[in-house]
Design a protein around this motif. Structure first.
Motif, mmCIF file in Angstrom:
data_model
loop_
_atom_site.group_PDB
_atom_site.id
_atom_site.type_symbol
_atom_site.label_atom_id
_atom_site.label_comp_id
_atom_site.label_asym_id
_atom_site.label_seq_id
_atom_site.Cartn_x
_atom_site.Cartn_y
_atom_site.Cartn_z
ATOM 1 N N VAL A 19 34.505 37.775 36.947
ATOM 2 C CA VAL A 19 34.769 38.141 38.342
ATOM 3 C C VAL A 19 33.803 37.387 39.260
ATOM 4 C CG1 VAL A 19 34.649 40.021 40.032
ATOM 5 C CG2 VAL A 19 35.709 40.416 37.784
ATOM 6 N N ASP B 223 41.519 42.069 38.371
ATOM 7 C CA ASP B 223 41.245 41.120 37.282
ATOM 8 C C ASP B 223 41.074 41.783 35.916
ATOM 9 O OD1 ASP B 223 41.188 39.511 39.452
ATOM 10 O OD2 ASP B 223 39.439 38.336 38.807
ATOM 11 N N PHE C 229 38.496 43.213 43.240
ATOM 12 C CA PHE C 229 38.698 42.150 42.244
ATOM 13 C C PHE C 229 38.609 42.730 40.825
ATOM 14 C CE2 PHE C 229 36.822 39.623 45.819
ATOM 15 C CZ PHE C 229 38.013 39.021 46.185
ATOM 16 N N VAL C 230 37.736 43.709 40.652
ATOM 17 C CA VAL C 230 37.618 44.336 39.333
ATOM 18 C C VAL C 230 38.962 44.973 38.975
ATOM 19 C CG1 VAL C 230 36.502 46.164 38.001
ATOM 20 C CG2 VAL C 230 35.152 44.741 39.559
ATOM 21 N N HIS D 166 35.210 34.939 42.108
ATOM 22 C CA HIS D 166 35.329 35.492 43.456
ATOM 23 C C HIS D 166 34.049 35.524 44.274
ATOM 24 C CE1 HIS D 166 39.368 36.716 42.389
ATOM 25 N NE2 HIS D 166 38.889 37.322 41.304
#
Lengths: 808, 227
Positions: free
Chosen positions: A250, A89, A85-86, A254
């Motif tokens: 994040v 995003d 996700f890092v 998430h």
């Protein structure tokens, strides 16, 4: 002129060797401790500065909610599922690398080694520049590649080139060496022994872990292990605050809802903080304490100097008077006295540095550190410290002695010692406040440690040999055979398998409740998987009911079967709402898993509450269940004293039955010692500081008492002539010198009490009587002070009064 | 009151042996006022210290109130001393940190006397030596004569029968010196035995008997006609 000052200072030192020695010894100790403390703290706080990207590397950790009750407030890493996700995003993050450490059996032909391997994303080598001997930073892009440090490569392959050589993990996955790098220095968080993370010796891509143990490359939301970091490389333009805001985003988008109660957010830190996160996490400001304690020791040493110098300089009133009569200005005299204290401080500083030059290498080899005194960098600081200490220590005596008018100074030569009495008493009080405070703290820490050790002795730890890494499938199948063969050894009393050993941290738990399907009434129940011999092996008393046995079908938890018999502790009982073991016996409770039907647990036995895990954990509601596939440890209880011999026999048995894996064993005493090491180290550090401070105070008191007793010989003589007995005089002197110490008690004891309460809060199972211990420390200090003073008092009181009175 | 028989005192350092007193025989009756005179270093002060039991003789006998005290221990001597002997020094030897009253009280402090009685006795004696108005002052605030009066008060407040005075007027001007001598005279008239070391012939005239010492020997004893 200046030379003249130094010369006079030097003659003064020679003239009063005892006082000079006491002064210098005190300052040497104070300075050495202070410099050492500062070096140590700076060293710990300046790790990882040598990477090219140091300023741009950040880590993210997870913050636990207070209700998580796991003894730490945060952990160094985040779930491995976050990194993707890092990447998706936060576009500006240049590189992201996760790390996961696992232990594997590494085989090179017929040689086997257990090694902790750091599995990571290939980007790790883009973030951290290493010193490559063979290969380069693309090494981990090969999913079956592996990077070794030089010392490990030498261990595996000797002095020959390692590049391209192969090794296998757990007899299963074959990897080939794609890079060899120089060993990392001691001052990087990768080398930290307390962080965990398996060090930085063998590094492989996560893809290899995926092959070796079905690790999901997408990551998961299940595991947070100590020392497993997620690193991010930012552009130079972006700050910690910026990344924190991004990571908060994040988390919001998430992070799984049902875990937010447990982990309340992420915490971004620059790389330089990585080495010291743990201290923040456990809530003990150890490094700050070291710094403060070191400074306190220095303060005690300065006070020591000031006190003695004040007392001593008053004996020089006549000299000052003469100099003034000869035309010396007060300023010149002030300088003269300050030069003296600067000389003494300089001598002390030089000796202190010599002491450190010897002590630091010893310390380094003892605790695996690489502290150095870098004179190029620290010289200005050392110089300023010397000047500051010299001026502070010498200021008051210089002020006091140069204040008097010349005639007064000459005439009052005989009444030396009377002036500055109040000041000296105050300083002595300050010194003793610090020493008593430290002594009390050390005693608290010591007794708390004793308590921990005592509590640990509920298990027969000196009789247990543990075997580890039994989770490998091919070993699991052979566990019953292993047990039978081990039982045949004369020295073996019991053999048990379990998921967990005493003293080790374990957060494995599930939600449990009395009402099936009512998740809202659930609480966290810690689970420990055992076999039918475990309870006996560890002498865990069954309060009511029975032990688990393989003879009864439901005692063993089987996948797919939804009834299980279990043993719980009393705390679990009360959490479940039962008032007594009798009430709970044969009653049931449920779990609430998402992926299958709830299981019904029937209570067939109840044990006492015992602190099975780490010591800063409170005792938790616990359930013992038999689930054969989760038994990673064997506990062998042996009789007799020759553990080493027994261990050899155990190993022979192991090698017959499981020749393909080397045995991994540890005495439970060692397991405990490892966990306990951090507390033991704290006692030693704190104890060292307190000892030094107390010694300094006593030396100071000794010197001062010697001086004061001497300057009171006339008064003592008069009293003796008036008929006072030696006893009465000794008592009077002791009382007079005790007064500052008594005042010190009034300040130090409440302080120590509050500080110790804060410290003890850290432990679930804490000392109940800190007041008694704190008072004990006070009594000890007072008695020591009395002894010191009495030594002088007796000598002075026994002297013939005539000598003091005859000729003035 | 006291009797010295063949009393000697020898100081020994590493190589030098100094004879301070050489077979001295002296007898002093109760109620006497004796002056000891002689040049510096003749042994006057040593003699006074031995009489005061602050120092012990090397050989010979010392009978105090018919008791031979030469073999007595420190604490026995201290006991005899505090009940019988008062001291007056040339340099007063008052304790700087104590007030006038407290300095005088010091002589009673080690006698197991209740505080109230101590206070009243101190008050009485301060009146007697004319220092009551200075009771709360510190020694450094007094003149030399006043300080010596405090010392005299301290020497007699415990009803000591013997006063040993080591050059009591040595640090005083003549007017104050005379004042102190008259005070001693008064005490002697009331029955107190006084032994005084002095350099001043004028002050030795207050004594009924003068003992002249020279190099540790008694050379002459002069009796002054009472009158």
């Amino acid at each position: 002129m200046f030379n003249n000052y130094v010369l006079i200072a030097w003659r003064q030192i020679l003239k009063n060797k005892l006082y000079a020695a006491i002064n210098i010894a005190g300052l040497v100790v104070g300075l050495a401790v202070y410099i050492f403390g500062s070096l140590l703290v700076n060293y710990e706080r300046s790790h990882d500065m040598f990477y090219d990207n140091s300023g741009r590397i950040f880590t993210a950790g997870s913050v636990f909610s207070a209700s998580a009750n796991i003894g730490v407030s945060e952990t160094v890493g985040i779930y491995t599922a976050i990194a993707p996700f890092v990447i998706s995003d936060i576009e500006e993050v240049e590189q992201v690398a996760r790390t996961v450490h696992r232990e594997f059996l590494i085989s090179i032909e017929d040689d086997h080694y257990y090694e902790k391997i750091k599995f990571t994303d290939p980007a790790l080598l883009k973030i951290f520049n290493l010193d490559y001997i063979e290969g380069d930073e693309s090494a981990l892009e090969n999913p079956l590649g592996i990077l070794l440090t030089q010392s490990v490569a030498t261990k595996f392959f000797g002095e020959t080139a390692a590049l391209g050589r192969t090794l296998t993990l757990d007899h299963d996955v074959t990897l080939s060496v794609t890079a060899v790098v120089r060993d990392l220095p001691a001052n990087t968080h990768f080398s930290s022994t307390i962080l965990g993370g398996g060090g930085f010796k063998v590094v492989a891509p996560l893809a290899a872990l995926n092959r070796a143990s079905d690790y999901d490359l997408a990551g998961n939301f299940n595991n947070l292990s100590g020392g497993d970091f997620t690193y991010m490389l930012l552009p130079a333009t972006r700050s910690r605050e910026w990344l924190q805001a991004q990571m908060d985003g994040v988390y919001e988008s998430h992070f799984p809802e049902d875990t937010r109660e447990f982990i309340t957010g992420f915490k971004v830190r620059p790389l330089v903080e990585a080495n010291t996160i743990l201290w923040d996490a456990i809530g003990m400001p150890v490094l700050d304490s070291v710094r403060v304690l070191a400074l306190l020791v220095l303060v005690v040493a300065i006070v020591n100097y000031t006190n003695l110098a004040t007392a001593q300089s008053l004996g020089r009133a006549r000299e000052v008077g003469l100099r003034k009569t000869m035309g010396a200005s007060r300023g010149q005299l002030l300088i003269q006295f300050l030069v003296e204290s600067l000389c003494i401080t300089t001598i002390s500083m030089l000796i202190a540095l010599a002491v450190l030059e010897t002590a630091v290498p010893l310390f380094n080899s003892f605790v695996d550190r690489a502290l150095t005194i870098d004179y190029l960098v620290t010289l200005p600081w050392l110089f300023l410290t010397t000047i500051a200490v010299g001026l502070i220590a010498g200021a008051y005596p210089a002020y006091l002695i140069t204040r008097a008018s010349p005639i007064e100074a000459i005439r009052e030569g005989g009444t030396r010692g009377a002036k500055g009495n109040f000041f000296r008493s105050m300083m002595l009080g300050l010194q003793f406040s610090i020493s008593i405070f430290m002594l009390a703290m050390v005693m608290i820490v010591y007794f708390q440690n004793e308590k921990i050790e005592d509590a640990a002795n509920i298990y027969p730890k000196s009789q247990i040999i543990s075997l580890q890494r039994l989770e490998i499938e091919s070993i699991q199948a052979r566990l019953p055979t292993l047990r039978n063969e081990l039982k045949n050894l004369a020295a073996v009393e019991q053999v048990a398998y379990s998921s967990q050993l005493p003293y080790l941290q374990n957060n494995s738990s599930f939600g449990a409740g009395r009402v099936n399907g009512d998740k809202s009434g659930a609480f966290n129940l810690t689970e420990i998987f055992i076999d039918e011999h475990f309870i006996d092996t560890y002498n865990i008393p069954i309060l009511l009911g029975r032990n688990l046995t393989t003879a009864i079908g439901n005692d063993t938890v089987v996948k797919g079967v939804l009834d299980a018999n279990v043993i719980v502790n009393e705390m679990a009982l009360s959490k479940l709402g039962f008032n007594s073991p009798g009430e709970a016996l044969n009653q049931v409770f449920y779990d609430f898993p998402d992926e299958r039907e709830p299981r019904t647990y029937k209570i067939v036995g109840v044990t006492h509450d015992q602190n099975f895990m780490g010591f800063h954990n409170s005792i938790k509601p616990t359930v013992f269940l038999m689930m054969p596939e989760n038994l990673n440890y064997a506990s062998i209880r042996v009789r007799g004293a020759d553990l080493a011999q027994t261990l050899t026999e155990v190993e022979q048995v192991w090698n017959e039955i499981i020749p393909d894996y080397p045995m991994q064993s540890e005495f439970l005493d060692e397991t405990f010692a490892d966990v306990f090491a951090i507390y033991g180290a704290m006692t030693q550090v704190l104890g060292g500081f307190a000892f030094v401070a107390l010694m300094l105070s006593l030396i100071g008191l000794f010197g001062l008492a010697a001086f004061m007793a001497e300057s009171r010989t006339r008064e003592i003589g008069i009293r003796k002539v008036m008929g006072a007995s030696i006893n009465q005089i000794v008592r009077m002197l002791i009382w007079r010198f005790s007064q500052p110490v008594m005042w010190a008690l009034l300040i130090a004891l409440p302080g120590a009490y509050f500080a110790s309460s804060a410290y003890l809060n850290f432990f679930a199972d804490r000392l109940q009587a800190p007041v008694g211990i704190v008072l004990g420390a006070g009594v000890m200090s007072v008695v020591l002070a009395w002894v010191i003073v009495a030594l002088h008092a007796v000598k002075i009181a026994s002297a013939n009064p005539i000598q003091a009175l005859r000729y003035e | 009151m006291l009797k010295l028989h063949d009393l000697s005192k020898i100081y020994r350092t590493d190589e030098v042996e100094t004879v301070a007193l050489d077979t001295v025989n002296i007898e002093i009756e109760a109620g006497e006022f004796v002056a000891i005179m002689g040049p510096s270093g003749c042994g006057k002060s040593t003699l006074l210290n031995i009489i005061g039991m602050l120092d012990s003789p090397t050989s010979g006998a010392y009978l105090f109130l018919d008791e031979d005290v030469s073999g007595y221990s420190e604490s026995q001597l201290s006991n005899i001393r505090k009940h019988n002997i008062g001291f007056i020094f040339q340099s007063f030897n008052l304790i700087d940190e104590l007030t006038v009253a407290e300095n005088i009280e010091l002589a009673l402090l080690y006698h197991n006397i209740p505080a109230s009685e101590r206070k009243s006795r101190v008050a009485t004696i301060m009146d007697k030596v004319g220092i009551a108005h200075r009771a709360k002052h510190m020694p450094s605030q007094l003149s030399g004569g006043q300080q010596q009066r405090v010392a005299v008060a301290r020497a007699v407040v415990g009803n000591q029968g013997l006063i040993l005075a080591d050059e009591p007027t040595g640090n005083l001007d003549s007017a104050h010196g005379q004042e102190v001598m008259e005070m001693l005279q008064g005490l002697n008239d009331e029955g107190t035995t006084i032994v005084m070391v002095t350099h001043s012939p004028a002050h030795s005239d207050y004594a009924r008997r003068t003992i002249n010492l020279f190099d540790g020997h008694v050379v002459t004893e002069n009796l002054r006609a009472t009158g």
